[in-house]
Design a protein around this motif. Structure first.
Motif, PDB file in Angstrom:
ATOM      1  N   ARG A  50       0.831  -1.207   0.000  1.00  0.00           N
ATOM      2  CA  ARG A  50       0.000   0.000   0.000  1.00  0.00           C
ATOM      3  C   ARG A  50       0.866   1.258   0.000  1.00  0.00           C
ATOM      4  NH1 ARG A  50      -3.119  -3.124   3.500  1.00  0.00           N
ATOM      5  NH2 ARG A  50      -2.203  -2.149   5.334  1.00  0.00           N
ATOM      6  N   LEU A  51       1.929   1.245   0.819  1.00  0.00           N
ATOM      7  CA  LEU A  51       2.809   2.414   0.885  1.00  0.00           C
ATOM      8  C   LEU A  51       3.544   2.641  -0.430  1.00  0.00           C
ATOM      9  CD1 LEU A  51       4.243   1.984   4.500  1.00  0.00           C
ATOM     10  CD2 LEU A  51       2.597   3.704   3.712  1.00  0.00           C
ATOM     11  N   ILE A  52       3.947   1.561  -1.079  1.00  0.00           N
ATOM     12  CA  ILE A  52       4.647   1.668  -2.365  1.00  0.00           C
ATOM     13  C   ILE A  52       3.693   2.205  -3.431  1.00  0.00           C
ATOM     14  CG2 ILE A  52       5.684   0.322  -4.255  1.00  0.00           C
ATOM     15  CD1 ILE A  52       6.945  -1.453  -2.022  1.00  0.00           C
ATOM     16  N   ALA A  53       2.461   1.715  -3.440  1.00  0.00           N
ATOM     17  CA  ALA A  53       1.475   2.186  -4.422  1.00  0.00           C
ATOM     18  C   ALA A  53       1.180   3.669  -4.212  1.00  0.00           C
ATOM     19  CB  ALA A  53       0.189   1.366  -4.314  1.00  0.00           C
ATOM     20  N   GLY A  71       9.410 -11.012   1.670  1.00  0.00           N
ATOM     21  CA  GLY A  71       9.889  -9.667   1.392  1.00  0.00           C
ATOM     22  C   GLY A  71      10.314  -9.475  -0.052  1.00  0.00           C
ATOM     23  N   LEU A  72      10.643 -10.565  -0.760  1.00  0.00           N
ATOM     24  CA  LEU A  72      11.023 -10.439  -2.164  1.00  0.00           C
ATOM     25  C   LEU A  72       9.860  -9.928  -3.010  1.00  0.00           C
ATOM     26  CD1 LEU A  72      13.261 -13.599  -2.731  1.00  0.00           C
ATOM     27  CD2 LEU A  72      13.961 -11.235  -2.294  1.00  0.00           C
ATOM     28  N   ASP A  73       8.627 -10.192  -2.587  1.00  0.00           N
ATOM     29  CA  ASP A  73       7.465  -9.642  -3.296  1.00  0.00           C
ATOM     30  C   ASP A  73       7.455  -8.122  -3.189  1.00  0.00           C
ATOM     31  OD1 ASP A  73       6.667 -12.228  -3.914  1.00  0.00           O
ATOM     32  OD2 ASP A  73       5.335 -12.375  -2.172  1.00  0.00           O
ATOM     33  N   VAL A  74       7.864  -7.609  -2.028  1.00  0.00           N
ATOM     34  CA  VAL A  74       7.935  -6.161  -1.819  1.00  0.00           C
ATOM     35  C   VAL A  74       9.069  -5.577  -2.669  1.00  0.00           C
ATOM     36  CG1 VAL A  74       8.226  -4.319  -0.116  1.00  0.00           C
ATOM     37  CG2 VAL A  74       7.007  -6.414   0.513  1.00  0.00           C
ATOM     38  N   VAL A  75      10.194  -6.284  -2.719  1.00  0.00           N
ATOM     39  CA  VAL A  75      11.326  -5.838  -3.548  1.00  0.00           C
ATOM     40  C   VAL A  75      10.878  -5.711  -5.001  1.00  0.00           C
ATOM     41  CG1 VAL A  75      13.604  -6.491  -4.463  1.00  0.00           C
ATOM     42  CG2 VAL A  75      13.103  -6.804  -2.028  1.00  0.00           C
ATOM     43  N   LEU A  78       8.462  -2.751  -5.544  1.00  0.00           N
ATOM     44  CA  LEU A  78       9.159  -1.467  -5.509  1.00  0.00           C
ATOM     45  C   LEU A  78       9.994  -1.266  -6.764  1.00  0.00           C
ATOM     46  CD1 LEU A  78       9.945   1.177  -4.246  1.00  0.00           C
ATOM     47  CD2 LEU A  78      11.587  -0.038  -2.801  1.00  0.00           C
ATOM     48  N   ARG A  79      10.680  -2.306  -7.199  1.00  0.00           N
ATOM     49  CA  ARG A  79      11.512  -2.202  -8.409  1.00  0.00           C
ATOM     50  C   ARG A  79      10.629  -1.882  -9.622  1.00  0.00           C
ATOM     51  NH1 ARG A  79      15.703  -0.400  -8.279  1.00  0.00           N
ATOM     52  NH2 ARG A  79      16.642  -1.904  -6.912  1.00  0.00           N
ATOM     53  N   ASP A  84      14.952   3.333  -9.893  1.00  0.00           N
ATOM     54  CA  ASP A  84      16.162   3.879  -9.281  1.00  0.00           C
ATOM     55  C   ASP A  84      16.223   3.681  -7.764  1.00  0.00           C
ATOM     56  OD1 ASP A  84      14.096   5.682  -8.763  1.00  0.00           O
ATOM     57  OD2 ASP A  84      15.453   7.400  -8.703  1.00  0.00           O
ATOM     58  N   ALA A  85      15.257   3.003  -7.196  1.00  0.00           N
ATOM     59  CA  ALA A  85      15.252   2.802  -5.738  1.00  0.00           C
ATOM     60  C   ALA A  85      16.446   1.949  -5.304  1.00  0.00           C
ATOM     61  CB  ALA A  85      13.958   2.132  -5.306  1.00  0.00           C
TER      62      ALA A  85
END
Length: 184
Positions: A50-53, A71-75, A78-79, A84-85
């Motif tokens: 939610r925060l990334i969106a 956590g790889l789903d979050v990676v 975000l990517r 550039d993150a």
């Protein structure tokens, strides 16, 4: 060190911290704010998504294993949202396979827990192909071993027999280790 790292943070100092250990998460958030980052925290994969969106951060520190997923789903999310993150994956499991998977998914670096704020800052702000400098006070091998045993013990619901079986240790040896205070 704080003065040096403040100069190296980009114009966008947004930082997302994702970990299901709330105490560790809050302590790291405070330390990173003191270093000049604008932190947001998430205790789960769903909250992080939610925060990334809402607003993809320039920097992220993401625990590999979270209660509601990986956590790889979050990676990956975000990517996809922000190429550039700079993403650091934290884990209590320092296995080569997970490190390779994290980097393939788009992580910038991979740190074993417990990493302190200086280690995280160095990894986030490292540039080029250079590795960040080694930590000033790295954990001893005995401490790393003890931390790993404690983590597996907690994951086995503090069951000594099951922990001993999973660690391929004799139960009495494990009981003696658990009865002692952790090495420094």
């Amino acid at each position: 060190m704080t003065g040096q790292t403040d100069l190296q943070i980009g114009a966008d100092a947004s930082l997302l911290l994702v970990d299901d250990d709330e105490t560790f998460l809050m302590r790291l958030a405070r330390a990173m704010e003191k270093r000049g980052f604008q932190t947001r925290t998430a205790l789960s994969v769903a909250e992080a998504m939610r925060l990334i969106a809402d607003q993809p951060p320039a920097y992220a520190v993401i625990d590999l294993r979270l209660e509601d997923g990986n956590g790889l789903d979050v990676v990956e999310a975000l990517r996809d949202s922000r190429e550039d993150a700079r993403i650091i994956v934290l884990t209590g499991y320092g296995a080569i396979a997970t490190a390779v998977a994290a980097v393939k998914m788009g992580a910038t670096d991979y740190l074993a827990k417990p990493a302190d704020a200086n280690d995280v800052t160095s990894a986030l702000l490292a540039t080029g192909d250079l590795l960040p400098p080694p930590p000033e006070n790295p954990m001893s091998a005995d401490r790393v071993r003890w931390e790993h045993i404690q983590r597996v013990y907690e994951q086995c619901d503090r069951n000594v027999s099951e922990t001993a079986r999973r660690l391929h240790m004799h139960r009495r040896t494990l009981q003696r280790i658990l009865a002692k205070r952790g090495p420094r």
